[in-house]
Design a protein around this motif. Structure first.
Motif, PDB file in Angstrom:
ATOM      1  N   LEU A 186      -6.164  -5.340  15.717  1.00 18.07           N
ATOM      2  CA  LEU A 186      -5.698  -4.534  14.337  1.00 18.07           C
ATOM      3  C   LEU A 186      -4.832  -5.769  13.550  1.00 18.07           C
ATOM      4  N   GLU A 187      -4.084  -6.459  14.234  1.00 17.37           N
ATOM      5  CA  GLU A 187      -3.311  -7.457  13.352  1.00 17.37           C
ATOM      6  C   GLU A 187      -4.254  -8.326  12.640  1.00 17.37           C
ATOM      7  N   TRP A 221      -8.325  -7.184   5.708  1.00 17.56           N
ATOM      8  CA  TRP A 221      -8.071  -6.122   4.645  1.00 17.56           C
ATOM      9  C   TRP A 221      -7.171  -6.701   3.595  1.00 17.56           C
ATOM     10  N   GLU A 222      -6.219  -7.167   3.912  1.00 16.04           N
ATOM     11  CA  GLU A 222      -5.399  -7.928   2.901  1.00 16.04           C
ATOM     12  C   GLU A 222      -5.985  -8.975   2.029  1.00 16.04           C
ATOM     13  N   ASP A 264      -5.742  -6.400   9.722  1.00 17.40           N
ATOM     14  CA  ASP A 264      -4.729  -6.467   8.459  1.00 17.40           C
ATOM     15  C   ASP A 264      -4.876  -7.507   7.708  1.00 17.40           C
ATOM     16  N   LYS A 281      -9.575  -0.073   5.172  1.00 19.00           N
ATOM     17  CA  LYS A 281      -8.308   0.385   6.192  1.00 19.00           C
ATOM     18  C   LYS A 281      -8.081   1.983   6.079  1.00 19.00           C
TER      19      LYS A 281
END
Length: 126
Positions: A11-12, A18-19, A15, A73
């Motif tokens: 998940l990290e 996604w960013e 992220d 997300k």
């Protein structure tokens, strides 16, 4: 659509994907914020796992290979919440719903208002 579960480490990395929108392993290496910094090969392995689970798509047009998200997300978040609520309600039934409703009172005012607004908006669309 139901997604496979992903670990906190995955998940990290998601992220970051996604960013950033599109990342190489090196990009993730530079942007990671984990207390335990990951090695280049470890990040590559995690991205490969995320690809196998359907979370990212690998672009091999150029080198270094890059990865982009296959899901948003928001869509993943909805899936996680839906799964949690389903399991929660199956386990605790109406007493669970009552407990959940009572716990809303413990939220900070802004989050409580936002949640109630979302529920109200959802109710109007049904």
């Amino acid at each position: 659509m139901a997604y496979k579960e992903i670990s906190n480490l995955e998940l990290e990395i998601m992220d970051i994907v996604w960013e950033e929108g599109e990342v190489s392993i090196r990009d993730v290496l530079e942007k990671q914020s984990s207390k335990k910094l990951l090695a280049y090969n470890t990040i590559g392995t995690i991205l490969q796992r995320l690809e196998q689970k359907g979370f990212v798509k690998k672009k091999i047009i150029k080198f270094p290979h890059t990865f982009t998200a296959k899901i948003t997300k928001a869509s993943y978040g909805r899936n996680v919440v839906d799964g949690f609520l389903k399991k929660y309600l199956e386990s605790f039934g109406t007493s669970g719903m009552a407990s959940f409703a009572e716990s809303i009172e413990n939220l900070p005012q802004l989050e409580k208002q936002e949640l109630l607004h979302i529920l109200e908006k959802h109710e109007k669309h049904q």
